[in-house]
Design an enzyme around this catalytic site. Structure first.
Site, PDB file in Angstrom:
ATOM      1  N   ASP A  14       1.024  -1.218   0.118  1.00  0.00           N
ATOM      2  CA  ASP A  14       0.003  -0.124  -0.043  1.00  0.00           C
ATOM      3  C   ASP A  14       0.909   1.194   0.213  1.00  0.00           C
ATOM      4  O   ASP A  14       2.202   1.197   0.444  1.00  0.00           O
ATOM      5  CB  ASP A  14      -0.995   0.070   1.234  1.00  0.00           C
ATOM      6  N   ASP A  16       0.158   4.962   1.087  1.00  0.00           N
ATOM      7  CA  ASP A  16      -0.159   5.902   2.149  1.00  0.00           C
ATOM      8  C   ASP A  16      -0.251   5.331   3.274  1.00  0.00           C
ATOM      9  O   ASP A  16      -1.049   4.365   3.604  1.00  0.00           O
ATOM     10  CB  ASP A  16      -1.123   6.865   1.767  1.00  0.00           C
ATOM     11  N   ASN A  57      -5.688   3.010  -3.339  1.00  0.00           N
ATOM     12  CA  ASN A  57      -7.069   3.683  -3.452  1.00  0.00           C
ATOM     13  C   ASN A  57      -6.775   4.905  -3.500  1.00  0.00           C
ATOM     14  O   ASN A  57      -5.967   5.658  -2.908  1.00  0.00           O
ATOM     15  CB  ASN A  57      -7.742   3.094  -2.324  1.00  0.00           C
ATOM     16  N   ASP A 128      -1.592  -0.802   5.929  1.00  0.00           N
ATOM     17  CA  ASP A 128      -1.633  -0.419   7.150  1.00  0.00           C
ATOM     18  C   ASP A 128      -3.014  -0.399   7.959  1.00  0.00           C
ATOM     19  O   ASP A 128      -3.324  -0.087   9.002  1.00  0.00           O
ATOM     20  CB  ASP A 128      -1.162   1.038   7.179  1.00  0.00           C
TER      21      ASP A 128
END
Length: 178
Positions: A14, A16, A57, A128
């Site tokens: 991922d 961020d 995303n 996360d």
């Protein structure tokens, strides 16, 4: 669930909150701040011949907060700071769009694996939040959660594997259990 370290061919991340500090709806490459150990961890993964990828995303595109070009410029900065990735996947949709790519749906993981020429069982995804781990599970990949202060306790409790930081997450993936 994905197999052990000997069957691992790719580590997907991922963006961020995992590789870089989460700046909500960031469209400014100057605000990209990698986590301190991220480059070293990625270099280690790459040195082992494993593919790397980033799956993110980006609902700000659907919401009109960001443009696709801004997201691309931020991603380019991430790559400039953290080295080249073999594959990038971005979901530009909002949660209410019902797409198959937005995490927790498995679409981005499946697409990344298809592009890498591997089966999702040969990939791991590090994120996360709970939707990252749910996407990995739905795709058949191994998921490792690296909680931040924003990660909810129930997400941590539900994750099959939890690591204290990015380095430990990768160490878990590279350890070959007996």
């Amino acid at each position: 669930m994905a197999g052990n370290a000997s069957s691992l061919k790719a580590v997907l991340f991922d963006r961020d909150g995992t590789l870089v500090v989460d700046v909500p709806y960031n469209g400014d490459p100057r605000k990209v701040q990698p986590f301190p150990a991220a480059r070293k961890v990625l270099d280690d993964v790459r040195s082992r011949g494993l593919a790397t990828g980033v799956l993110s995303n980006q609902s700000g595109i659907a919401r009109g907060i960001l443009t696709g070009r801004q997201v691309e410029s931020v991603n380019a900065r991430v790559e400039e700071l953290l080295g080249p990735f073999d594959v990038w996947e971005v979901c530009p949709h909002a949660a209410e769009d019902g797409c198959s790519c937005r995490k927790p749906a498995p679409g981005m993981i499946r697409s990344a694996c298809r592009r890498l020429g591997i089966d999702p069982t040969e990939a791991a995804f590090i994120g996360d939040i709970g939707s990252d781990i749910e996407a990995a599970r739905a795709a058949g990949a191994r998921g490792v959660l690296v909680p931040t202060p924003l990660t909810r306790a129930e997400e941590v409790a539900a994750a099959p594997e939890v690591a204290q930081d990015l380095a430990h997450a990768v160490a878990m993936l590279l350890a070959d259990p007996l």
